[in-house]
Design a protein around this motif. Structure first.
Motif, mmCIF file in Angstrom:
data_model
loop_
_atom_site.group_PDB
_atom_site.id
_atom_site.type_symbol
_atom_site.label_atom_id
_atom_site.label_comp_id
_atom_site.label_asym_id
_atom_site.label_seq_id
_atom_site.Cartn_x
_atom_site.Cartn_y
_atom_site.Cartn_z
ATOM 1 N N GLU A 125 9.881 11.795 5.788
ATOM 2 C CA GLU A 125 9.292 10.488 5.526
ATOM 3 C C GLU A 125 7.975 10.629 4.775
ATOM 4 N N ARG A 126 7.821 9.821 3.721
ATOM 5 C CA ARG A 126 6.594 9.819 2.928
ATOM 6 C C ARG A 126 5.670 8.709 3.426
ATOM 7 N N TYR A 127 4.363 9.011 3.483
ATOM 8 C CA TYR A 127 3.388 8.040 3.961
ATOM 9 C C TYR A 127 2.294 7.787 2.927
ATOM 10 N N ASN A 128 2.517 8.231 1.694
ATOM 11 C CA ASN A 128 1.480 8.095 0.692
ATOM 12 C C ASN A 128 1.661 6.874 -0.188
ATOM 13 N N ASP A 129 2.591 5.995 0.131
ATOM 14 C CA ASP A 129 2.873 4.863 -0.761
ATOM 15 C C ASP A 129 3.166 3.571 -0.023
ATOM 16 N N VAL A 174 4.528 -7.569 6.710
ATOM 17 C CA VAL A 174 5.051 -7.430 5.358
ATOM 18 C C VAL A 174 4.780 -5.994 4.917
ATOM 19 N N PHE A 175 5.848 -5.211 4.813
ATOM 20 C CA PHE A 175 5.723 -3.822 4.378
ATOM 21 C C PHE A 175 5.681 -3.792 2.852
ATOM 22 N N VAL A 176 4.757 -3.016 2.338
ATOM 23 C CA VAL A 176 4.543 -2.938 0.897
ATOM 24 C C VAL A 176 4.701 -1.485 0.461
ATOM 25 N N LYS A 177 5.472 -1.277 -0.595
ATOM 26 C CA LYS A 177 5.697 0.068 -1.121
ATOM 27 C C LYS A 177 5.499 0.049 -2.628
ATOM 28 N N ALA A 178 4.811 1.068 -3.138
ATOM 29 C CA ALA A 178 4.590 1.186 -4.576
ATOM 30 C C ALA A 178 5.675 2.064 -5.182
ATOM 31 N N PRO A 179 6.398 1.577 -6.185
ATOM 32 C CA PRO A 179 7.391 2.424 -6.861
ATOM 33 C C PRO A 179 6.731 3.665 -7.444
ATOM 34 N N ARG A 180 7.509 4.712 -7.569
ATOM 35 C CA ARG A 180 6.986 6.005 -8.020
ATOM 36 C C ARG A 180 6.259 5.899 -9.361
ATOM 37 N N GLU A 181 6.855 5.232 -10.353
ATOM 38 C CA GLU A 181 6.252 5.159 -11.676
ATOM 39 C C GLU A 181 4.945 4.374 -11.650
ATOM 40 N N LEU A 182 4.939 3.232 -10.937
ATOM 41 C CA LEU A 182 3.730 2.412 -10.854
ATOM 42 C C LEU A 182 2.608 3.171 -10.160
ATOM 43 N N LEU A 183 2.927 3.835 -9.053
ATOM 44 C CA LEU A 183 1.913 4.583 -8.313
ATOM 45 C C LEU A 183 1.341 5.711 -9.162
ATOM 46 N N GLY A 184 2.214 6.442 -9.854
ATOM 47 C CA GLY A 184 1.746 7.543 -10.687
ATOM 48 C C GLY A 184 0.848 7.089 -11.814
ATOM 49 N N LYS A 185 1.144 5.928 -12.405
ATOM 50 C CA LYS A 185 0.301 5.398 -13.475
ATOM 51 C C LYS A 185 -1.084 5.011 -12.945
ATOM 52 N N TYR A 186 -1.116 4.379 -11.761
ATOM 53 C CA TYR A 186 -2.405 3.964 -11.212
ATOM 54 C C TYR A 186 -3.261 5.163 -10.819
ATOM 55 N N PHE A 231 -3.584 14.708 -3.221
ATOM 56 C CA PHE A 231 -3.490 14.661 -1.768
ATOM 57 C C PHE A 231 -3.095 13.243 -1.377
ATOM 58 N N GLU A 232 -2.722 13.071 -0.129
ATOM 59 C CA GLU A 232 -2.143 11.808 0.334
ATOM 60 C C GLU A 232 -3.091 10.631 0.166
ATOM 61 N N ALA A 233 -4.370 10.833 0.471
ATOM 62 C CA ALA A 233 -5.325 9.725 0.395
ATOM 63 C C ALA A 233 -5.504 9.216 -1.026
ATOM 64 N N GLU A 234 -5.319 10.068 -2.024
ATOM 65 C CA GLU A 234 -5.464 9.620 -3.408
ATOM 66 C C GLU A 234 -4.370 8.619 -3.764
ATOM 67 N N ASP A 235 -3.140 8.898 -3.339
ATOM 68 C CA ASP A 235 -2.055 7.950 -3.568
ATOM 69 C C ASP A 235 -2.278 6.657 -2.790
ATOM 70 N N LEU A 236 -2.675 6.783 -1.529
ATOM 71 C CA LEU A 236 -2.879 5.598 -0.700
ATOM 72 C C LEU A 236 -3.984 4.702 -1.248
ATOM 73 N N LEU A 237 -5.003 5.303 -1.849
ATOM 74 C CA LEU A 237 -6.082 4.508 -2.419
ATOM 75 C C LEU A 237 -5.567 3.646 -3.568
ATOM 76 N N SER A 238 -4.668 4.190 -4.387
ATOM 77 C CA SER A 238 -4.108 3.413 -5.493
ATOM 78 C C SER A 238 -3.248 2.267 -4.976
#
Length: 714
Positions: free
Chosen positions: A2-6, A52-64, A94-101
């Motif tokens: 399970e991923r928790y960074n998005d 309301v669960f929110v998830k960032a798609p891989r491409e959108l998260l990587g761009k941000y 690291f995980e926090a960098e993705d979560l911040l975006s």
């Protein structure tokens, strides 16, 4: 795995909202989230809440993530360009960098690409919180690792930063540095106590030196870590608070539009805190002085029954009344801070926290100051005066229970209880640490367990399938939802409260350490436990904090500077007055001279320490200087090489060098779905699910297990 960074969770509370309004607000919320490019899924929470669960798609998260790195480079936070193009898709380091975006995508205004959802503000007043889900496996691994260490290394602090962000990591770095430095006053305090040092001048000087060196060393350490974590001067990229009310837009020197609020208005609003602090100090001071006087009167003059119990009645009354008064003053402080109209969330948070810290200083330090500079020196005159006036005020009741004449210790030349100053320091410092530990770690657990039991008791009975009847995939999904619902009931974590606790503790050492040299031993033991329980508290008792970035502990440095300076005054005064063989032998006429000399010696020593430590610096500071020099030198060499090539080209008959243009293809890696977002959702699916859950939950007191927990989350 399970991923928790998005993933983030938005908690919407509709128990005080009619169905039509709730449906409209949820519809707008999900539309805004999907417009920002986020995937959403709605599920029922405990009681009448919607998750309301929110998830960032891989491409959108990587761009941000990539854009955030470019922004850091543009603002000079990092010295090198991250490479790539404007459409680059990268993984967070690291995980926090993705979560911040993801946090920016949910919270930032729409003109910056976010959904603009801010809990408790405007149309989102029914949104109680927004938080990332805990990475339970990473939490357990970190707790297990830290529990085996006495002191944390830089690599351990990196792991905390990777999981919770630099703002939380700086707190643990601060308490770690403070904990290591505490070894010195702990050893010198034990030696002073063992040798019978009473209000020792040597120990007072050593403690003042320790406070100065510790604080100046932390300033260097703070810069060192900010470079290591690539967040130095990160405040320059902070966006405006949604609550910030600007008057007009101006264009700065770089041609960028800026939201402007007149400086003179901001200064005038900030000046409101002066009368607030003065009135608060007067109110709390009068209350504490009144209770203190009554306690002294009872302890010195009371002759009725149960003297050991009656003596503490004023303190018990103060303990019952003070939290209510503090609560009222904190609400006023919050209203004043709102009115101050701070531009960034960091400035707002620190302004509010420091107002509350001033109130805490008054309630914790004022009784000791009264004891040291009023009761002990002048008690022989004050207590008889209090006794006489109280007897006349109470009439026969006062004559019966308050001693006079030969029954009074002061009337027969008795000496004021000089140990009261030591007892006051012990009571306020150590009992404060113990009570704070229980308030932070024991009471929240008990309240949450009780609330969970009551929620289960009220929940409707439903027939649940057995474990054998449920597919493993559905079991995992149900466990995931139970964990998310539990986290939604927790309170948000505020790192400023933990920093304030350590700063308050530092103040006891700086101001009153000569009174009881063993005080540092209690703080050392407390902080060894605190360092680990705070990590456990974040993981088990609070919602996971958004990994916002910071380049240090902020304006708390100013608070530490003030306490260190004030300590040079109070320790000098205490040693001057009480350091002789008899209490009060220090000459009062010489006290200003002692304070003057103590302060100026401290200021000179602080300047020397600051200069020496800044000259020495640290490995990361020196490396940053070298990198900046190397970067400038490389630019210079490239310019010189270009000029030489131009001269060669001209000398060679003007032959042109051709450069082949290369085309880059944009590659988007499509990541397979996970347990919570496995199918391609049609537009409006989350909205329909959320509205149906609101209708279903109406009239239900609590939510237990749901049948849809066992179904696939579309």
């Amino acid at each position: 795995m399970e991923r928790y960074n998005d993933k983030y969770v938005i908690v919407y509370d509709f128990k005080n909202v009619d169905t039509e309004t709730a449906e409209r607000e949820v519809t707008v919320m999900i539309d805004d989230l999907e417009t920002a490019g986020l995937l959403t899924e709605a599920r029922a929470g405990y009681e009448q809440t919607l998750l309301v669960f929110v998830k960032a798609p891989r491409e959108l998260l990587g761009k941000y993530v990539y854009r955030s790195r470019v922004k850091d480079w543009l603002y000079g936070i990092v010295q090198t360009h991250p490479g790539g193009t404007k459409d680059s898709v990268v993984d967070g380091d690291f995980e926090a960098e993705d979560l911040l975006s993801v946090y920016h995508l949910v919270n930032w205004p729409k003109d910056r690409g976010g959904a603009g959802i801010t809990p408790g503000l405007g149309q989102w007043e029914n949104v109680t919180s927004i938080f990332p889900l805990h990475n339970e496996a990473a939490n357990q691994a970190l707790l297990k690792h830290v529990s085996r260490r006495l002191f944390l290394t830089n690599e351990d602090l990196d792991r905390i930063r990777d999981l919770h962000g630099s703002k939380v990591a700086f707190y643990f770095a601060f308490i770690q540095t403070y904990l290591v430095c505490l070894a010195f006053p702990a050893v010198t305090g034990v030696l002073t106590w063992y040798l019978g040092g009473r209000y020792s001048l040597t120990y007072a000087i050593l403690t003042c030196v320790w406070c100065t060196v510790t604080l100046e060393y932390w300033k260097v350490r703070e810069v060192d870590l900010s470079i290591r974590w690539r967040v130095r001067n990160v405040a320059s990229v902070k966006v405006n608070r949604p609550q910030f009310r600007w008057e007009r837009i101006v264009v700065d020197g770089a041609g960028e539009p800026r939201h402007h609020f007149p400086r003179h208005k901001q200064v005038l609003r900030h000046l409101l805190q002066i009368p607030f602090i003065a009135l608060s100090a007067a109110l709390l001071g009068a209350l504490i002085v009144a209770v203190f006087a009554l306690e002294i009167l009872l302890s010195e003059s009371y002759t009725g029954g149960y003297p050991g119990v009656v003596e503490y009645v004023p303190t018990i009354m103060l303990a019952l009344v003070l939290p209510r008064i503090n609560g009222l003053l904190e609400r006023v402080a919050e209203a004043i801070t709102d009115y101050e109209n701070h531009r960034t969330a960091d400035h707002y948070e620190m302004s509010l926290t420091q107002k509350n810290f001033v109130l805490s200083i008054i309630t914790n330090y004022l009784p000791i100051l009264i004891t040291a500079f009023v009761y002990v020196p002048f008690g022989d005159e004050i207590v008889p005066w209090l006794s006489a006036h109280t007897r006349s005020l109470l009439g026969q009741l006062g004559q019966r229970f308050l001693a006079e004449g030969e029954g009074s210790s002061h009337a027969v030349g008795g000496v004021v209880d000089a140990t009261r100053l030591r007892d006051e320091v012990i009571a306020l410092a150590l009992t404060g640490q113990v009570s704070s530990f229980f308030e932070e770690n024991v009471l929240p657990v008990a309240k949450r367990k009780l609330h969970a039991w009551y929620r289960t008791y009220r929940a409707p009975t439903t027939t649940m399938p057995t474990t054998d009847d449920v597919e493993p995939f559905a079991q995992e999904e149900a466990r995931f939802l139970r964990s998310a619902r539990d986290q939604a009931t927790r309170t948000p974590y505020d790192v400023q409260e933990d920093i304030a606790e350590i700063v308050l503790q530092f103040g006891y050492l700086a101001l009153f350490s000569p009174v009881w040299p063993l005080i540092s031993i209690g703080f050392l033991v407390n902080n060894i436990v605190e360092l680990r329980t705070d990590l456990l508290k974040i993981a088990m008792e609070h919602q996971r904090p958004a990994p916002v970035r910071s380049d240090g502990i902020g304006p708390w440095i100013s608070s530490l500077d003030f306490l260190t300076w004030a300590g040079s005054l109070t320790t000098g005064a205490i040693v001057h007055l009480f350091g002789a063989s008899s209490i009060g032998a220090g000459a009062w006429w010489a006290l200003p001279i002692t304070i003057f000399i103590s302060e100026h010696v401290f200021m000179g020593f602080r300047s020397l320490v600051r200069y020496a430590l800044q000259r020495v610096g640290s490995a990361h500071i020196r490396r940053e200087r070298d990198e900046r020099y190397a970067l400038r030198a490389r630019y210079l060499r490239e310019m010189e090489a270009g000029e030489a090539e131009e001269q060669r080209r001209r000398g060679g008959g003007g032959a042109q060098l051709s450069v082949a243009e290369k085309e880059r293809r944009k590659s988007v890696r499509i990541m397979g779905g996970e347990a919570f977002f496995t199918r391609q959702m049609e537009h409006g699916a989350s909205t329909a699910a959320g509205l149906s859950l609101i209708r279903a939950c109406r009239g239900v007191g609590a939510v237990g297990e749901y049948e849809d927990d066992k179904s696939h989350l579309d």
